[in-house]
Design a protein around this motif. Structure first.
Motif, PDB file in Angstrom:
ATOM      1  N   LEU A   1     105.533  54.918  90.908  1.00  0.00           N
ATOM      2  CA  LEU A   1     106.142  53.714  91.479  1.00  0.00           C
ATOM      3  C   LEU A   1     107.380  54.056  92.310  1.00  0.00           C
ATOM      4  O   LEU A   1     107.641  53.425  93.350  1.00  0.00           O
ATOM      5  CB  LEU A   1     106.471  52.717  90.367  1.00  0.00           C
ATOM      6  CG  LEU A   1     105.260  52.202  89.570  1.00  0.00           C
ATOM      7  CD1 LEU A   1     105.715  51.324  88.423  1.00  0.00           C
ATOM      8  CD2 LEU A   1     104.259  51.496  90.471  1.00  0.00           C
ATOM      9  N   TRP A   2     108.159  55.048  91.865  1.00  0.00           N
ATOM     10  CA  TRP A   2     109.321  55.503  92.638  1.00  0.00           C
ATOM     11  C   TRP A   2     108.858  56.064  93.990  1.00  0.00           C
ATOM     12  O   TRP A   2     109.459  55.781  95.027  1.00  0.00           O
ATOM     13  CB  TRP A   2     110.096  56.553  91.859  1.00  0.00           C
ATOM     14  CG  TRP A   2     111.393  56.945  92.515  1.00  0.00           C
ATOM     15  CD1 TRP A   2     111.586  57.973  93.391  1.00  0.00           C
ATOM     16  CD2 TRP A   2     112.657  56.301  92.373  1.00  0.00           C
ATOM     17  NE1 TRP A   2     112.901  58.022  93.789  1.00  0.00           N
ATOM     18  CE2 TRP A   2     113.584  57.000  93.175  1.00  0.00           C
ATOM     19  CE3 TRP A   2     113.106  55.207  91.638  1.00  0.00           C
ATOM     20  CZ2 TRP A   2     114.923  56.642  93.263  1.00  0.00           C
ATOM     21  CZ3 TRP A   2     114.453  54.857  91.725  1.00  0.00           C
ATOM     22  CH2 TRP A   2     115.335  55.573  92.535  1.00  0.00           C
ATOM     23  N   ALA A   3     107.789  56.835  93.977  1.00  0.00           N
ATOM     24  CA  ALA A   3     107.255  57.405  95.217  1.00  0.00           C
ATOM     25  C   ALA A   3     106.853  56.295  96.191  1.00  0.00           C
ATOM     26  O   ALA A   3     107.049  56.424  97.405  1.00  0.00           O
ATOM     27  CB  ALA A   3     106.072  58.318  94.919  1.00  0.00           C
ATOM     28  N   ARG A   4     106.320  55.205  95.662  1.00  0.00           N
ATOM     29  CA  ARG A   4     105.965  54.063  96.540  1.00  0.00           C
ATOM     30  C   ARG A   4     107.229  53.460  97.142  1.00  0.00           C
ATOM     31  O   ARG A   4     107.262  53.113  98.315  1.00  0.00           O
ATOM     32  CB  ARG A   4     105.166  53.032  95.749  1.00  0.00           C
ATOM     33  CG  ARG A   4     104.876  51.773  96.507  1.00  0.00           C
ATOM     34  CD  ARG A   4     103.919  51.992  97.672  1.00  0.00           C
ATOM     35  NE  ARG A   4     103.683  50.756  98.359  1.00  0.00           N
ATOM     36  CZ  ARG A   4     104.204  50.435  99.541  1.00  0.00           C
ATOM     37  NH1 ARG A   4     104.973  51.280 100.183  1.00  0.00           N
ATOM     38  NH2 ARG A   4     103.966  49.267 100.090  1.00  0.00           N
ATOM     39  N   TRP A   5     108.306  53.338  96.345  1.00  0.00           N
ATOM     40  CA  TRP A   5     109.574  52.831  96.886  1.00  0.00           C
ATOM     41  C   TRP A   5     110.100  53.767  97.973  1.00  0.00           C
ATOM     42  O   TRP A   5     110.689  53.319  98.945  1.00  0.00           O
ATOM     43  CB  TRP A   5     110.637  52.685  95.788  1.00  0.00           C
ATOM     44  CG  TRP A   5     110.653  51.331  95.137  1.00  0.00           C
ATOM     45  CD1 TRP A   5     110.359  51.053  93.844  1.00  0.00           C
ATOM     46  CD2 TRP A   5     110.976  50.074  95.747  1.00  0.00           C
ATOM     47  NE1 TRP A   5     110.476  49.703  93.615  1.00  0.00           N
ATOM     48  CE2 TRP A   5     110.859  49.086  94.757  1.00  0.00           C
ATOM     49  CE3 TRP A   5     111.352  49.690  97.029  1.00  0.00           C
ATOM     50  CZ2 TRP A   5     111.101  47.729  95.009  1.00  0.00           C
ATOM     51  CZ3 TRP A   5     111.599  48.345  97.282  1.00  0.00           C
ATOM     52  CH2 TRP A   5     111.470  47.388  96.289  1.00  0.00           C
ATOM     53  N   GLN A   6     109.894  55.064  97.806  1.00  0.00           N
ATOM     54  CA  GLN A   6     110.342  56.022  98.823  1.00  0.00           C
ATOM     55  C   GLN A   6     109.630  55.793 100.150  1.00  0.00           C
ATOM     56  O   GLN A   6     110.201  56.052 101.204  1.00  0.00           O
ATOM     57  CB  GLN A   6     110.103  57.460  98.350  1.00  0.00           C
ATOM     58  CG  GLN A   6     111.040  57.874  97.248  1.00  0.00           C
ATOM     59  CD  GLN A   6     110.681  59.226  96.662  1.00  0.00           C
ATOM     60  OE1 GLN A   6     109.518  59.501  96.376  1.00  0.00           O
ATOM     61  NE2 GLN A   6     111.682  60.062  96.478  1.00  0.00           N
ATOM     62  N   GLU A   7     108.399  55.310 100.122  1.00  0.00           N
ATOM     63  CA  GLU A   7     107.686  54.967 101.358  1.00  0.00           C
ATOM     64  C   GLU A   7     108.329  53.769 102.043  1.00  0.00           C
ATOM     65  O   GLU A   7     108.320  53.666 103.258  1.00  0.00           O
ATOM     66  CB  GLU A   7     106.217  54.656 101.057  1.00  0.00           C
ATOM     67  CG  GLU A   7     105.423  55.832 100.565  1.00  0.00           C
ATOM     68  CD  GLU A   7     104.030  55.433 100.108  1.00  0.00           C
ATOM     69  OE1 GLU A   7     103.600  54.294 100.393  1.00  0.00           O
ATOM     70  OE2 GLU A   7     103.368  56.265  99.464  1.00  0.00           O
ATOM     71  N   ILE A   8     108.889  52.870 101.252  1.00  0.00           N
ATOM     72  CA  ILE A   8     109.523  51.662 101.779  1.00  0.00           C
ATOM     73  C   ILE A   8     110.942  51.964 102.254  1.00  0.00           C
ATOM     74  O   ILE A   8     111.378  51.459 103.284  1.00  0.00           O
ATOM     75  CB  ILE A   8     109.536  50.548 100.702  1.00  0.00           C
ATOM     76  CG1 ILE A   8     108.093  50.141 100.366  1.00  0.00           C
ATOM     77  CG2 ILE A   8     110.365  49.355 101.149  1.00  0.00           C
ATOM     78  CD1 ILE A   8     107.973  49.271  99.137  1.00  0.00           C
TER      79      ILE A   8
END
Length: 150
Positions: free
Chosen positions: A120-127
């Protein structure tokens, strides 16, 4: 910006922006101030949890994205040091109500841990490409909060 130079406005500007955002939501009767996530942009929801000290409903506007049936946000308090009150409230009583631009839903909040948190953190990094730099401003690990349907 280059690595290590992620800029944040002064704390008073962040707090003023929150107040203005809440006022827009309130004055518009909830017609303005919420948005759905799109592509590499987070959405905005209104979370109402029970105050841990008062027992009264407490509401906050938060950025989020969708992960399957869940909503995902972060307990980051504008990247300030203290934990946000809404997160402390949710830890004391995980039941809450999430209002999105397309409706509301009862949710139960919890912190993501282990592999789930990493994903989920990695997804936030995309944002937000400056996520790690912002998080490094806090001495505590920033909780990735999962709002599950209940």
């Amino acid at each position: 910006m280059s690595e290590g130079n992620a800029w944040l406005p002064p704390r008073w500007v962040i707090r003023l922006a929150w107040k203005v955002h809440r006022a827009i939501y309130r004055v518009s009767g909830g017609r303005l101030g919420l948005s759905l996530p799109r592509d590499k942009r987070y959405g905005t929801l209104r979370l109402t949890a029970t105050g841990r000290r008062t027992g009264q409903p407490r509401s906050v506007l938060l950025g989020y994205y969708v992960d399957g049936p869940n909503l995902v946000t972060m307990a980051m308090n504008g990247w300030g040091e203290p934990e946000p009150a809404w997160w402390l409230n949710l830890q004391a009583n995980p039941k809450a109500e999430a209002v999105l631009a397309d409706g509301s839903r009862p949710v139960r909040g919890r912190a993501a841990v282990g592999e789930e948190r990493e994903r989920l953190w990695a997804r936030w990094q995309e944002i937000d490409r400056n996520l790690d730099e912002y998080a490094a401003r806090r001495t505590k690990t920033t909780a990735v909060v999962v709002l599950e349907p209940r």
